[in-house]
Scaffold this active site. Structure first.
Site, PDB file in Angstrom:
ATOM      1  N   CYS A 114      89.315 -10.678  98.752  1.00 27.43           N
ATOM      2  CA  CYS A 114      90.805  -9.776  98.600  1.00 27.43           C
ATOM      3  C   CYS A 114      90.360  -8.661  99.657  1.00 27.43           C
ATOM      4  O   CYS A 114      89.736  -7.625  99.645  1.00 27.43           O
ATOM      5  CB  CYS A 114      90.807  -9.089  97.134  1.00 27.43           C
ATOM      6  SG  CYS A 114      92.030  -7.883  97.028  1.00 27.43           S
ATOM      7  N   GLY A 157      87.857  -1.725  99.340  1.00 23.00           N
ATOM      8  CA  GLY A 157      87.306  -0.807 100.018  1.00 23.00           C
ATOM      9  C   GLY A 157      85.651  -1.283 100.110  1.00 23.00           C
ATOM     10  O   GLY A 157      85.028  -1.672  99.159  1.00 23.00           O
ATOM     11  N   HIS A 210      82.921  -1.500  96.772  1.00 22.92           N
ATOM     12  CA  HIS A 210      82.510  -2.940  96.799  1.00 22.92           C
ATOM     13  C   HIS A 210      81.066  -3.309  97.137  1.00 22.92           C
ATOM     14  O   HIS A 210      80.398  -3.871  96.369  1.00 22.92           O
ATOM     15  CB  HIS A 210      83.299  -3.756  97.880  1.00 22.92           C
ATOM     16  CG  HIS A 210      83.260  -5.340  97.908  1.00 22.92           C
ATOM     17  ND1 HIS A 210      83.706  -6.144  97.013  1.00 22.92           N
ATOM     18  CD2 HIS A 210      82.597  -6.171  98.818  1.00 22.92           C
ATOM     19  CE1 HIS A 210      83.188  -7.335  97.304  1.00 22.92           C
ATOM     20  NE2 HIS A 210      82.776  -7.379  98.371  1.00 22.92           N
ATOM     21  N   ARG A 251      86.696   7.820  95.851  1.00 21.25           N
ATOM     22  CA  ARG A 251      87.578   6.571  96.043  1.00 21.25           C
ATOM     23  C   ARG A 251      87.549   6.146  97.603  1.00 21.25           C
ATOM     24  O   ARG A 251      87.662   6.758  98.576  1.00 21.25           O
ATOM     25  CB  ARG A 251      89.084   7.009  95.832  1.00 21.25           C
ATOM     26  CG  ARG A 251      90.033   5.649  95.898  1.00 21.25           C
ATOM     27  CD  ARG A 251      91.197   5.851  94.876  1.00 21.25           C
ATOM     28  NE  ARG A 251      92.292   6.644  95.692  1.00 21.25           N
ATOM     29  CZ  ARG A 251      93.540   7.099  95.190  1.00 21.25           C
ATOM     30  NH1 ARG A 251      93.950   6.327  94.041  1.00 21.25           N
ATOM     31  NH2 ARG A 251      94.284   7.642  95.992  1.00 21.25           N
ATOM     32  N   SER A 252      87.208   4.736  97.706  1.00 22.73           N
ATOM     33  CA  SER A 252      87.378   4.104  99.041  1.00 22.73           C
ATOM     34  C   SER A 252      88.665   3.067  98.925  1.00 22.73           C
ATOM     35  O   SER A 252      89.527   3.358  99.858  1.00 22.73           O
ATOM     36  CB  SER A 252      86.038   3.306  99.011  1.00 22.73           C
ATOM     37  OG  SER A 252      84.980   4.192  99.536  1.00 22.73           O
ATOM     38  N   GLY A 253      88.550   1.935  98.211  1.00 20.27           N
ATOM     39  CA  GLY A 253      89.769   0.883  98.360  1.00 20.27           C
ATOM     40  C   GLY A 253      90.659   1.339  97.148  1.00 20.27           C
ATOM     41  O   GLY A 253      91.677   0.590  96.992  1.00 20.27           O
ATOM     42  N   TYR A 263      83.134  -5.831  88.122  1.00 23.87           N
ATOM     43  CA  TYR A 263      84.539  -6.193  87.477  1.00 23.87           C
ATOM     44  C   TYR A 263      84.229  -5.328  86.220  1.00 23.87           C
ATOM     45  O   TYR A 263      83.809  -5.577  85.087  1.00 23.87           O
ATOM     46  CB  TYR A 263      84.365  -7.689  86.815  1.00 23.87           C
ATOM     47  CG  TYR A 263      84.620  -8.610  87.977  1.00 23.87           C
ATOM     48  CD1 TYR A 263      85.167  -8.466  89.129  1.00 23.87           C
ATOM     49  CD2 TYR A 263      84.005  -9.881  87.725  1.00 23.87           C
ATOM     50  CE1 TYR A 263      85.371  -9.364  90.152  1.00 23.87           C
ATOM     51  CE2 TYR A 263      84.116 -11.012  88.691  1.00 23.87           C
ATOM     52  CZ  TYR A 263      84.822 -10.585  90.072  1.00 23.87           C
ATOM     53  OH  TYR A 263      84.904 -11.306  91.148  1.00 23.87           O
ATOM     54  N   TYR A 276      79.149  -8.153  85.521  1.00 23.51           N
ATOM     55  CA  TYR A 276      79.204  -7.899  86.647  1.00 23.51           C
ATOM     56  C   TYR A 276      79.740  -6.445  87.004  1.00 23.51           C
ATOM     57  O   TYR A 276      80.899  -6.176  86.539  1.00 23.51           O
ATOM     58  CB  TYR A 276      79.947  -8.933  87.493  1.00 23.51           C
ATOM     59  CG  TYR A 276      80.105  -8.509  89.172  1.00 23.51           C
ATOM     60  CD1 TYR A 276      79.137  -7.803  89.993  1.00 23.51           C
ATOM     61  CD2 TYR A 276      81.246  -8.940  89.707  1.00 23.51           C
ATOM     62  CE1 TYR A 276      79.258  -7.743  91.145  1.00 23.51           C
ATOM     63  CE2 TYR A 276      81.626  -8.861  91.025  1.00 23.51           C
ATOM     64  CZ  TYR A 276      80.382  -8.247  91.833  1.00 23.51           C
ATOM     65  OH  TYR A 276      80.846  -7.982  93.201  1.00 23.51           O
ATOM     66  N   LEU A 277      78.939  -5.599  87.552  1.00 23.33           N
ATOM     67  CA  LEU A 277      79.487  -4.073  87.771  1.00 23.33           C
ATOM     68  C   LEU A 277      80.887  -4.012  88.459  1.00 23.33           C
ATOM     69  O   LEU A 277      81.483  -3.309  87.846  1.00 23.33           O
ATOM     70  CB  LEU A 277      78.488  -3.212  88.662  1.00 23.33           C
ATOM     71  CG  LEU A 277      78.911  -1.812  88.505  1.00 23.33           C
ATOM     72  CD1 LEU A 277      78.865  -1.066  87.469  1.00 23.33           C
ATOM     73  CD2 LEU A 277      77.788  -1.161  89.724  1.00 23.33           C
TER      74      LEU A 277
HETATM   75  P1  FDA Z   1      87.321   2.210  94.149  1.00 27.62           P
HETATM   76  O1  FDA Z   1      87.369   3.106  95.311  1.00 27.62           O
HETATM   77  O2  FDA Z   1      88.341   2.341  93.199  1.00 27.62           O
HETATM   78  O3  FDA Z   1      85.706   2.359  93.797  1.00 27.62           O
HETATM   79  C1  FDA Z   1      85.109   1.729  92.841  1.00 27.62           C
HETATM   80  C2  FDA Z   1      83.957   2.340  92.416  1.00 27.62           C
HETATM   81  O4  FDA Z   1      83.113   2.884  93.394  1.00 27.62           O
HETATM   82  C3  FDA Z   1      84.121   3.785  91.800  1.00 27.62           C
HETATM   83  O5  FDA Z   1      83.311   4.074  90.953  1.00 27.62           O
HETATM   84  C4  FDA Z   1      84.145   4.740  93.007  1.00 27.62           C
HETATM   85  O6  FDA Z   1      83.751   6.065  92.406  1.00 27.62           O
HETATM   86  C5  FDA Z   1      82.933   4.012  93.661  1.00 27.62           C
HETATM   87  N1  FDA Z   1      83.087   4.554  95.056  1.00 27.62           N
HETATM   88  C6  FDA Z   1      83.776   4.117  95.880  1.00 27.62           C
HETATM   89  N2  FDA Z   1      83.596   4.728  96.989  1.00 27.62           N
HETATM   90  C7  FDA Z   1      82.555   5.137  97.196  1.00 27.62           C
HETATM   91  C8  FDA Z   1      81.793   5.654  98.005  1.00 27.62           C
HETATM   92  N3  FDA Z   1      81.957   5.856  99.266  1.00 27.62           N
HETATM   93  N4  FDA Z   1      80.742   6.552  97.719  1.00 27.62           N
HETATM   94  C9  FDA Z   1      80.211   6.485  96.256  1.00 27.62           C
HETATM   95  N5  FDA Z   1      80.840   5.824  95.259  1.00 27.62           N
HETATM   96  C10 FDA Z   1      82.058   5.058  95.672  1.00 27.62           C
HETATM   97  N6  FDA Z   1      84.828  -8.004  93.877  1.00 27.62           N
HETATM   98  C11 FDA Z   1      83.939  -9.319  94.504  1.00 27.62           C
HETATM   99  O7  FDA Z   1      82.656  -8.824  94.395  1.00 27.62           O
HETATM  100  N7  FDA Z   1      84.638 -10.170  95.064  1.00 27.62           N
HETATM  101  C12 FDA Z   1      85.895 -10.468  95.061  1.00 27.62           C
HETATM  102  O8  FDA Z   1      86.298 -11.369  95.682  1.00 27.62           O
HETATM  103  C13 FDA Z   1      86.643  -9.511  94.250  1.00 27.62           C
HETATM  104  N8  FDA Z   1      88.133  -9.473  94.277  1.00 27.62           N
HETATM  105  C14 FDA Z   1      88.919  -8.449  93.897  1.00 27.62           C
HETATM  106  C15 FDA Z   1      90.139  -8.565  93.946  1.00 27.62           C
HETATM  107  C16 FDA Z   1      91.196  -7.562  93.376  1.00 27.62           C
HETATM  108  C17 FDA Z   1      92.509  -7.842  93.448  1.00 27.62           C
HETATM  109  C18 FDA Z   1      90.300  -6.493  92.786  1.00 27.62           C
HETATM  110  C19 FDA Z   1      91.193  -5.368  92.059  1.00 27.62           C
HETATM  111  C20 FDA Z   1      88.969  -6.519  92.623  1.00 27.62           C
HETATM  112  C21 FDA Z   1      88.175  -7.214  93.336  1.00 27.62           C
HETATM  113  N9  FDA Z   1      87.014  -7.246  93.295  1.00 27.62           N
HETATM  114  C22 FDA Z   1      86.027  -8.184  93.869  1.00 27.62           C
HETATM  115  C23 FDA Z   1      86.165  -6.117  92.540  1.00 27.62           C
HETATM  116  C24 FDA Z   1      86.004  -4.842  93.638  1.00 27.62           C
HETATM  117  O9  FDA Z   1      84.653  -5.519  94.425  1.00 27.62           O
HETATM  118  C25 FDA Z   1      85.495  -3.619  92.965  1.00 27.62           C
HETATM  119  O10 FDA Z   1      86.747  -3.307  92.038  1.00 27.62           O
HETATM  120  C26 FDA Z   1      84.923  -2.624  93.920  1.00 27.62           C
HETATM  121  O11 FDA Z   1      84.394  -1.676  93.035  1.00 27.62           O
HETATM  122  C27 FDA Z   1      85.987  -1.957  94.617  1.00 27.62           C
HETATM  123  O12 FDA Z   1      85.754  -1.060  95.538  1.00 27.62           O
HETATM  124  P2  FDA Z   1      86.803  -0.136  96.037  1.00 27.62           P
HETATM  125  O13 FDA Z   1      86.217   0.912  97.040  1.00 27.62           O
HETATM  126  O14 FDA Z   1      88.164  -0.675  96.402  1.00 27.62           O
HETATM  127  O15 FDA Z   1      87.233   0.744  94.718  1.00 27.62           O
END
Ligand code: FDA
Length: 503
Positions: free
Chosen positions: A148, A152, A156, A82-84, A445, A442-443
């Site tokens: 947003c 993370g 992303h 998990r990152s964000g 989403y 889109y992955l």
């Molecule tokens: P999270 O930590 O939940 O990780 C998402 C996925 O990536 C999981 O499968 C996780 O295991 C994997 N992962 C995370 N960190 C990793 C690492 N270090 N190494 C390997 N795998 C890892 N998208 C977009 O393109 N443009 C936008 O403007 C938005 N806006 C937006 C707003 C809101 C409110 C939300 C909830 C989501 C978006 N998104 C978006 C979607 C966003 O890009 C997508 O959910 C990302 O995967 C989030 O990354 P996080 O690290 O935050 O999530």
């Protein structure tokens, strides 16, 4: 094995730290629950019945990630990285099989190098932290990623990542120069040692199938000292359908310095009779001053009647705040790691390659009102059409006019089934109007309705059902890379890239 008997001793013996208890959180640890909940964005996965991790690892050094991978693999415990925490289906922190979370929030340093126009950013940093740090060093540099700030960079960027300057500079993943990843054997690899195939796969193919990404080296992009923003709204009674029809015909052909998206929502009708209506907001970021924007809009979209009074000039970092619905004087708010308000939500995505007919739109508005949902429509074209479909795993490039995100949110957990059902109906309604064979998605989403893997191994054919939607012709190459770097399919989840069977 109980985690305390095998994983914990293995992990402790491998890390050089006296304070293991601060790095491994188990259910008996005080901070476990706080940390688990901290970055959960979708309340659907916050409920008490969601499966919980046996431990949460909170690495502060890369060696902690290496130790977690080696020890989890030894015990056959799954890893969720998990990152964000913004994954739409909670895949970074929920799993039905025994698992641990590696939560990277302590690994979030950012080094911005303006001379070389690059930045090194650790996976646990948020987009807000990245944008803020860039803006502290330069007023004329930015990075093309999401709107947003709490997202993370780990999830992303590995899933693509787009924002308001995608028509000028492409996706976040298009602007990665190097990366560091911990592979299935616990080794730290950079671009050179991982090789170009794996480096290709993690820029849009999703990181979670391939290892734990520790950091990215990013190419910064140039932004002018002053940009222009505007938002104009109309209801269907005021003629928004005609405006939207025009928008579909020009949004992807405008100058690449103009980003003009539309947000379609449900609102109350004006007047005493009440009832619901559709409100369409056209929101724009232009990379330049208002005098340059006005003639461009007059030539291409005079029906919008854009006027100087609709427009505001500001710096690029202020535009980041504006699109994040934060006051433009509050740049420090970009450093907040959690969202101010959270809700239950379900989202889906589509790509549109032919303008939708007015009859199709009328039906869409009706279905949207019934579903109480809203749409965010992102124009493509510009740089997105210049990058080939196979340059990265993200395949939705030339030929797409815009992407649709369907979103429904609610506040009462008891209404989950109802809202998800209506979202599915909305998606079914749209089938004739969007990309086909495969219907694109889109992955980032993430949508588990598209299909999911079996608990252990999943065939190429079965995974293709969702894999081709996200990756089109790049899916097979992703499976090849996965088979090469993780043949036993250790890094897996409900929508991870499967492996080809060994011969
Ligand atoms: P999270 O930590 O939940 O990780 C998402 C996925 O990536 C999981 O499968 C996780 O295991 C994997 N992962 C995370 N960190 C990793 C690492 N270090 N190494 C390997 N795998 C890892 N998208 C977009 O393109 N443009 C936008 O403007 C938005 N806006 C937006 C707003 C809101 C409110 C939300 C909830 C989501 C978006 N998104 C978006 C979607 C966003 O890009 C997508 O959910 C990302 O995967 C989030 O990354 P996080 O690290 O935050 O999530």
């Amino acid at each position: 094995n109980p985690i305390s008997e095998s994983f914990v001793p293995c992990f402790s013996s491998r890390i050089n730290s006296t304070s293991t208890s601060k790095i491994i959180l188990t259910e008996s640890t005080a901070d476990y629950s706080l940390v688990l909940k901290s970055s959960i964005q979708n309340l659907r996965f916050l409920n008490t019945s969601a499966p919980k991790p046996q431990a949460i690892i909170t690495p502060s050094q890369y060696s902690h990630v290496q130790a977690a991978v080696v020890c989890a693999k030894k015990d056959g415990i799954q890893i969720r990285t998990r990152s964000g925490g913004h994954d739409y289906e909670g895949l970074s922190y929920v799993s039905k099989t025994p698992f641990i979370i590696i939560d990277l929030f302590n690994l979030r340093s950012i080094d911005v190098d303006i001379e070389n126009e690059s930045a090194r950013v650790e996976s646990g940093a948020t987009l807000g932290e990245l944008y803020y740090t860039i803006s502290q060093k330069s007023k004329v540099h930015g990075f093309p990623a999401g709107t947003c700030p709490t997202i993370g960079v780990g999830g992303h960027i590995s899933g693509g990542g787009f924002g308001t300057i995608l028509r000028k500079y492409g996706l976040a993943a298009d602007n990665v120069i190097d990366a560091k990843i911990v592979d299935v054997n616990g080794r730290i690899l950079d671009r050179k040692s991982m090789g170009e195939e794996l480096f290709w796969a993690i820029r849009g193919g999703g990181g979670s199938s391939f290892g734990v990404i520790l950091e990215w080296k990013l190419r910064l992009v140039r932004v002018p000292p002053s940009v222009t923003v505007f938002k104009i709204s109309q209801t269907i009674e005021q003629g928004a359908t005609k405006l939207f029809s025009k928008w579909q015909n020009i949004a992807d052909t405008l100058h690449e310095d103009i980003f003009l998206h539309s947000v379609v929502g449900v609102g109350n009708k004006a007047g005493a009779n009440g009832g619901k209506t559709i409100i369409i907001e056209f929101g724009s970021l232009f990379l330049g001053p208002v005098e340059k924007l006005l003639p461009l809009m007059q030539d291409n979209f005079p029906e919008l009647r854009l006027d100087r009074s609709n427009c505001t000039e500001m710096s690029w970092i202020e535009s980041v705040l504006y699109f994040a619905y934060i006051s433009i004087n509050e740049s420090e708010a970009l450093l907040r790691r959690t969202q101010q308000s959270k809700s239950f939500f379900k989202a889906k995505s589509d790509y549109v390659t032919e303008p939708i007919s007015e009859a199709g739109l009328e039906g869409l508005w009706q279905t949207l009102i019934e579903a109480e949902a809203y749409l965010i429509l992102t124009p493509y074209g510009g740089k997105m059409s210049e990058i080939s479909d196979s340059e990265t795993p993200f395949p939705h490039r030339i030929g797409n006019i815009f992407k649709i995100q369907y979103m429904v949110t609610w506040d009462d957990g008891k209404e989950t089934e109802k809202h998800i059902g209506m979202m599915r109906r909305l998606y079914d309604y749209m089938a004739p109007y969007v990309s086909k064979s495969p219907r694109g998605a889109y992955l980032n989403y993430r949508d588990l309705d598209l299909g999911r893997n079996n608990a252990c191994n999943t065939s190429y054919g079965q995974a293709s059902i969702w894999g081709l939607k996200y990756f089109k012709n790049n899916f097979r190459r992703l499976v090849h890379v996965k088979t090469l770097v993780d043949p036993a399919n250790f890094f897996r989840n409900e929508q991870s890239i499967p492996v080809f069977p060994s011969r």
